[in-house]
Design a protein around this motif. Structure first.
Motif, PDB file in Angstrom:
ATOM      1  N   ALA A 218       9.861  14.386   2.969  1.00  0.00           N
ATOM      2  CA  ALA A 218       9.632  13.028   3.469  1.00  0.00           C
ATOM      3  C   ALA A 218      10.888  12.194   3.254  1.00  0.00           C
ATOM      4  CB  ALA A 218       8.441  12.401   2.763  1.00  0.00           C
ATOM      5  N   THR A 219      11.884  12.437   4.056  1.00  0.00           N
ATOM      6  CA  THR A 219      13.154  11.767   3.828  1.00  0.00           C
ATOM      7  C   THR A 219      13.161  10.335   4.361  1.00  0.00           C
ATOM      8  OG1 THR A 219      13.850  12.825   5.856  1.00  0.00           O
ATOM      9  CG2 THR A 219      14.571  13.835   3.788  1.00  0.00           C
ATOM     10  N   LYS A 220      12.170  10.020   5.202  1.00  0.00           N
ATOM     11  CA  LYS A 220      12.211   8.685   5.829  1.00  0.00           C
ATOM     12  C   LYS A 220      11.618   7.588   4.936  1.00  0.00           C
ATOM     13  CE  LYS A 220      12.217   9.931  10.695  1.00  0.00           C
ATOM     14  NZ  LYS A 220      11.246  10.319  11.729  1.00  0.00           N
ATOM     15  N   THR A 221      10.811   7.989   3.967  1.00  0.00           N
ATOM     16  CA  THR A 221      10.174   6.974   3.134  1.00  0.00           C
ATOM     17  C   THR A 221      11.192   6.311   2.214  1.00  0.00           C
ATOM     18  OG1 THR A 221       8.081   8.147   3.165  1.00  0.00           O
ATOM     19  CG2 THR A 221       8.428   6.621   1.339  1.00  0.00           C
ATOM     20  N   SER A 222      11.235   4.966   2.269  1.00  0.00           N
ATOM     21  CA  SER A 222      12.127   4.295   1.325  1.00  0.00           C
ATOM     22  C   SER A 222      11.374   4.017   0.044  1.00  0.00           C
ATOM     23  CB  SER A 222      12.671   2.977   1.869  1.00  0.00           C
ATOM     24  OG  SER A 222      12.229   2.723   3.152  1.00  0.00           O
ATOM     25  N   VAL A 223      12.079   4.086  -1.060  1.00  0.00           N
ATOM     26  CA  VAL A 223      11.488   3.742  -2.359  1.00  0.00           C
ATOM     27  C   VAL A 223      12.242   2.523  -2.868  1.00  0.00           C
ATOM     28  CG1 VAL A 223      10.907   4.547  -4.664  1.00  0.00           C
ATOM     29  CG2 VAL A 223      11.060   6.180  -2.778  1.00  0.00           C
ATOM     30  N   VAL A 224      11.490   1.433  -3.102  1.00  0.00           N
ATOM     31  CA  VAL A 224      12.126   0.185  -3.513  1.00  0.00           C
ATOM     32  C   VAL A 224      11.564  -0.238  -4.866  1.00  0.00           C
ATOM     33  CG1 VAL A 224      12.610  -2.193  -2.835  1.00  0.00           C
ATOM     34  CG2 VAL A 224      12.157  -0.482  -1.073  1.00  0.00           C
ATOM     35  N   ALA A 225      12.441  -0.623  -5.784  1.00  0.00           N
ATOM     36  CA  ALA A 225      11.988  -1.166  -7.067  1.00  0.00           C
ATOM     37  C   ALA A 225      12.057  -2.685  -6.999  1.00  0.00           C
ATOM     38  CB  ALA A 225      12.862  -0.643  -8.203  1.00  0.00           C
ATOM     39  N   VAL A 226      10.947  -3.336  -7.334  1.00  0.00           N
ATOM     40  CA  VAL A 226      10.932  -4.802  -7.277  1.00  0.00           C
ATOM     41  C   VAL A 226      10.456  -5.380  -8.603  1.00  0.00           C
ATOM     42  CG1 VAL A 226      10.421  -4.842  -4.809  1.00  0.00           C
ATOM     43  CG2 VAL A 226       8.548  -4.964  -6.451  1.00  0.00           C
ATOM     44  N   SER A 227      10.846  -6.618  -8.841  1.00  0.00           N
ATOM     45  CA  SER A 227      10.275  -7.370  -9.949  1.00  0.00           C
ATOM     46  C   SER A 227       9.813  -8.709  -9.407  1.00  0.00           C
ATOM     47  CB  SER A 227      11.314  -7.596 -11.045  1.00  0.00           C
ATOM     48  OG  SER A 227      10.794  -8.532 -11.970  1.00  0.00           O
ATOM     49  N   SER A 228       8.547  -9.014  -9.669  1.00  0.00           N
ATOM     50  CA  SER A 228       8.008 -10.275  -9.156  1.00  0.00           C
ATOM     51  C   SER A 228       8.161 -11.400 -10.151  1.00  0.00           C
ATOM     52  CB  SER A 228       6.524 -10.114  -8.827  1.00  0.00           C
ATOM     53  OG  SER A 228       6.316  -8.952  -8.083  1.00  0.00           O
ATOM     54  N   VAL A 229       8.500 -11.052 -11.399  1.00  0.00           N
ATOM     55  CA  VAL A 229       8.674 -12.129 -12.378  1.00  0.00           C
ATOM     56  C   VAL A 229      10.109 -12.635 -12.293  1.00  0.00           C
ATOM     57  CG1 VAL A 229       6.895 -11.246 -13.928  1.00  0.00           C
ATOM     58  CG2 VAL A 229       9.249 -10.534 -14.263  1.00  0.00           C
TER      59      VAL A 229
END
Lengths: 664, 319
Positions: free
Chosen positions: B226-237
């Motif tokens: 699944a090379t098309k899926t992006s993985v993003v790390a976020v912080s909402s604080v």
């Protein structure tokens, strides 16, 4: 010498009255009066804008200025508030949390102006943010920076203001929110661990024993006073253990469990309010009877708290209860009277076992901060179970679900209904005074001081206190200091806990019948009945609103729960966006006369003037006609304890407004 | 004669009159038979057949287990989208109680909003009595609102089943997971969970833990091809981080897919499901059985909205 008598009676605990309203000058007058009556410490009640960091004139402060406490916006207000009270000798408790660092700053500056030094100051800042997320709602910043502010205050005071209690870990409000004794113990202890762990990162390890010894507690005591006393003994054992095992405190004296108390308000009734006096007396026994777990400081609620704000005379009555207990009875003459009691030892063992298990659950969640959603949901559930017991009669409350017949009470006969009514002109006066204050101060100095607060806020390794004290000295306001930190830290809306509460179903025929009715009306309207439940204003006591929301869901309604701290325009916008059939608002702070008409006005403006509004809370009888005239469809007060009945009336209201015929 | 209510609301939405949205949603949620014609008119007026093109709004599904931080994420996501002057509708879906039929919709309490902002709509929705999934009104609402808003966010709770459901109505599916939970990884590997378009790891303020989780998920996805899926790390604080990366990833996915074909395929699949529900085995038999029905539905005008497709299938079944 016998070992069943003390060589000389103990000194009594510190006696306080939680007080403050209208303006700094009025409250100062009240404090001096109370001290003249024999009160031995001060307990300052701040108004909600001060507690949540808004100045008078802010949209969110509307209706709340001077209501449940005194507005303190700057060092000038603090000076007037404490005028003529020697701060080098006074012991002052301040119920202040999100903005505690700021109010301590103002207090230090006011003391400085009197010529008192930091090391002379004695008192307590409540400063417990976790219970604000869980039960009281006057938080301002997200959890992580809030914990940092607390740790900063502890680290600052332990060296600079060594006689100060920088935090009062509160189990009080947890009980008010429905906590069982075991939950009260476990959550308070877990909370203390979170605070101590946070401080450990910010002070030298060698200071930890001192830090540990400065942590005090603020507890509750309900009318089951024997069990409540056992709770306090259990807390003192756990605290000692924690100090020894987790924080390596070797000096016994530094591990003493020190607590102040305000006895229970949740169990005080609006019906036959005179009965509250004996409830308060019995609850006081819980925290005085046994010497090994006796309170250091006591403040008692007034008999009329479920009706509205107490007057000076009502508060005097509560102070006199303390004085009779301390000076007329022989309570202070003996060593611990429960030593060797099988019953007491058994109760304490039960509490210890239960609390240790519950503390382990909190630890599994990653500690008290991470476990806020879990604890909140557990509290909502406990409160639901408690209300259910009252509804079914399993738990008797005299005057509420039993022994309801009563003679007329002469106590509430005066024109105001036996409560204090705050002059609504106070808000405008405070707003104007603030304009004057701003025009007379050195603005450049204030700007520079606030810029420094902002810089420190964004530098996590620095302590917030010095810049905060400097800003207080420069003349900044509560709203300005808080806005600076909101800007740096962001805002936060706490979890509501309502989603996880269990349903009340089994064998509840009344609710079964109501569900059929909700289905019938919903079908006739075309959509399931939708209700918006929320709290306008700054009052964060959301227990009532939460319970209404849970019961409405159990009755089959779709409930949009909007939580606390809402402006009238937010409520109106939500009502429109959510397409609700009815709105339920809860207010306990006495600001209903200002806020409810504003909400109704905002609804009309948003084109939703036809959505009926019902209101619940501490609403004096004499205010009901005014609210009805403003367009409120129904008003509910603490004497309406049967939630199913309330929901059933709301369903009937929705049916009527939508032209649905009554069922056959 | 004034225009009937349903088509009037639909036309207002098509003209991007956002004040029509609450009433449109009330109508789409109505189960009253008297509202049925209006409801169909509304959907028709916002369909590609009438608009002449696919509605321009990007429908973004956001799902994940309870406690993963969805509401807080949506709160900051909405703020960022509004700062870029994109209009946003949020549909927050929560389950109804099976016992009482009622629901507690608490997401609104967690999302910061400015009541004066007319370009932001937040609407809570209960799943109702539909077994295991999104209510019909959710699909209809997402379709109709996408004609008026730039971005339509549909938030649902759960992991495993719900992102399959949400894939049926969203152009882009984001699955939100906490760094510490291995569930997502397990679900993906075992095939319980379909591979999302964007995988969001929250609580990036936890630093290394979140980064490691992000790397692990990335590796797992690669091993599955699944090379098309992006993985993003976020912080909402605050200070929030990764939010603009998330928006970029969502936008990039939206641009990479052939919306015309995908949406038409989703509508056709839905039309077939609804036809089968409404007309049962008898209806399917009339279309020549399941396999024939699948072929039949592919011959329908792809620009029709779902009710029109169902009506067309019925017409063919009866002829």
């Amino acid at each position: 010498m016998s070992d069943h008598r003390l060589p000389k009676p103990d000194r009594p605990w510190m006696m306080r009255t939680y007080a403050g309203h209208s303006t700094a000058a009025k409250s100062n007058e009240l404090y001096r009066g109370n001290l003249a009556k024999g009160q031995t410490g001060l307990s300052i009640a701040f108004d909600l804008p001060t507690q949540t960091g808004y100045d008078a004139g802010d949209e969110l402060a509307r209706g709340e200025v001077g209501k449940v406490g005194v507005p303190v916006a700057h060092r000038g207000d603090m000076k007037v508030l404490l005028d003529g009270i020697p701060l080098d000798q006074m012991n002052t408790s301040m119920t202040i949390n999100a903005t505690a660092a700021w109010l301590l700053g103002l207090y230090i500056v006011a003391a400085e102006e009197q010529g008192a030094t930091e090391d002379q100051l004695q008192g307590t800042t409540q400063n417990d943010i976790i219970k604000e997320f869980l039960a009281r709602g006057t938080y301002a910043f997200p959890p992580a920076p809030s914990m940092r502010l607390i740790a900063d205050m502890v680290a600052y005071t332990v060296t600079n203001v060594p006689k100060w209690n920088p935090i009062n870990i509160c189990s009080y409000h947890l009980q008010e929110a429905g906590a069982t004794p075991i939950q009260e113990i476990a959550y308070a202890m877990s909370n203390a661990i979170a605070v101590l762990d946070a401080v450990r990162d910010r002070v030298d390890e060698s200071l930890m024993p001192q830090v540990f010894s400065r942590i005090s507690f603020f507890v509750n005591a309900g009318v089951r006073f024997i069990e409540e006393h056992a709770k306090l003994r259990a807390m003192s054992i756990l605290w000692d253990e924690l100090g020894r095992e987790r924080y390596g405190v070797t000096d016994d004296k530094l591990r003493r469990f020190r607590y102040g108390v305000q006895v229970n308000s949740l169990g005080l009734t609006e019906a036959q309010p005179e009965n509250n006096v004996q409830r308060i007396v019995l609850e006081t026994l819980a925290v005085t009877l046994g010497r090994d777990a006796r309170a250091r400081a006591i403040q008692l609620p007034a008999w009329n708290e479920a009706l509205g704000l107490p007057r000076p005379w009502d508060q005097q009555w509560s102070l006199r209860i303390q004085q009779v207990m301390a000076f007329e009875t022989d309570i202070l003459d003996y060593p611990d009277i429960f030593e060797g009691s099988k019953v007491m030892d058994g109760l304490v063992a039960e509490m210890l076992e239960g609390s240790r298990a519950e503390m382990a659950v909190v630890a599994e969640h990653g500690g008290a901060v991470e476990a806020v959603p879990y604890m909140k949901a557990e509290l909502v559930e406990s409160h639901r179970a408690r209300i259910r017991k009252i509804e079914t009669g399993e738990m008797k409350v005299v005057g509420i679900n039993d022994y309801r017949e009563t003679e007329h009470s002469p106590l509430t006969d005066d024109s105001e209904g036996g409560i204090l009514v705050v002059d609504s002109a106070v808000e405008a006066q405070q707003t104007e005074a603030l304009v004057k204050w701003r025009s007379e101060r050195d603005q450049a100095a204030v700007d520079a001081a606030l810029a420094e607060v902002a810089r420190v806020a964004e530098t996590p390794d620095e302590n917030i206190m010095p810049s905060t004290i400097a800003a207080a000295r420069a003349g900044a306001t509560t709203g300005e200091w808080s806005a600076t930190l909101r800007n740096a830290f962001g805002e936060y809306r706490a979890p509501t806990g309502v989603g996880e509460a269990a349903g009340s179903f089994a064998g509840d025929e009344e609710l079964e019948g109501l569900r059929d009715e909700v289905d019938r009306v919903s079908e006739a309207i075309g959509r399931r009945i939708r209700i918006l439940v929320g709290k306008p204003g700054l009052d964060g006591h959301s227990n009532g609103a939460e319970q209404i929301a849970v019961r409405a869901r159990d009755a089959g309604m779709d409930v949009v729960y909007e939580g606390i701290r809402l402006t009238p325009s937010q409520i109106a916008a939500s009502a429109v966006q959510e397409g609700v059939h009815v709105i339920g608002l809860s207010i306990l702070s006495g600001s209903h006369r200002e806020l409810i008409p504003s909400v109704i006005g905002a609804l009309k403006e948003a084109g939703a003037g036809d959505v009926p509004v019902v209101v619940g809370g501490i609403i004096p009888d004499q205010d009901v006609p005014e609210l009805t005239a403003a367009g409120v469809a129904a008003v509910y007060t603490p004497k309406d304890y049967n939630l199913t009945e309330i929901i059933s009336e709301i369903v009937a209201l929705v049916a009527e407004r939508n032209g649905v015929a009554q069922s056959a | 004669m004034t225009e009937p209510r349903g088509s009037a609301l639909g036309h207002r939405l098509a003209e991007r009159d956002l004040t029509a949205a609450p009433d449109a949603l009330n109508l789409l949620e109505s189960s009253a038979s008297a509202d049925s014609a209006d409801r169909q008119d509304l959907l028709k007026a916002t369909s590609p057949a009438v608009l002449g093109h696919e509605p321009a709004g990007h429908v973004v599904g956001i799902t994940g287990p309870p406690g993963a931080g969805k509401s807080t994420l949506i709160s900051v996501l909405v703020r960022e989208l509004r700062a870029a002057d994109r209009s946003v509708a949020v549909i927050a879906v929560d389950p109804s109680s099976k016992r009482s039929g009622g629901s507690l919709l608490g997401d609104r309490a967690r999302i910061d909003f400015d009541p004066a902002d007319k370009n932001l709509l937040i609407r809570s929705m209960a799943t109702g009595d539909r077994l295991g999934g999104l209510a019909r009104p959710t699909r209809d609402a997402a379709a109709a609102l996408s004609a008026a808003y730039d971005v339509v966010i549909v938030e649902t709770v759960g992991v495993g089943q719900s992102e399959t459901e949400i894939a049926d109505i969203a152009d882009t599916v984001c699955v939100v997971v906490q760094p510490a939970s291995g569930d997502a990884l397990q679900f993906i590997k075992s095939g319980i969970m379909e591979i999302p378009d964007v995988l969001v790891v929250t609580k990036a303020d936890l630093g290394q833990i979140a980064q490691r989780a992000r790397r692990d998920l990335h590796a797992a996805l690669r091993s599955l091809g699944a090379t098309k899926t992006s993985v993003v790390a976020v912080s909402s604080v605050p200070p929030a981080s990764g939010i603009s990366d998330l928006i970029d990833a969502v936008d990039a996915h939206g641009e990479s897919v052939d919306l015309v074909t995908e949406r038409a395929a989703r509508r056709r699949a839905q039309a077939l499901t609804e036809f089968a529900e409404e007309h049962g085995r008898k209806g399917m038999t009339a279309l020549g059985g399941r396999r024939a029905a699948v072929k039949e539905v592919k011959t329908l005008d792809p620009t029709l909205d779902v009710p029109q497709m169902v009506a067309e299938l019925l017409r063919r079944a009866e002829s």
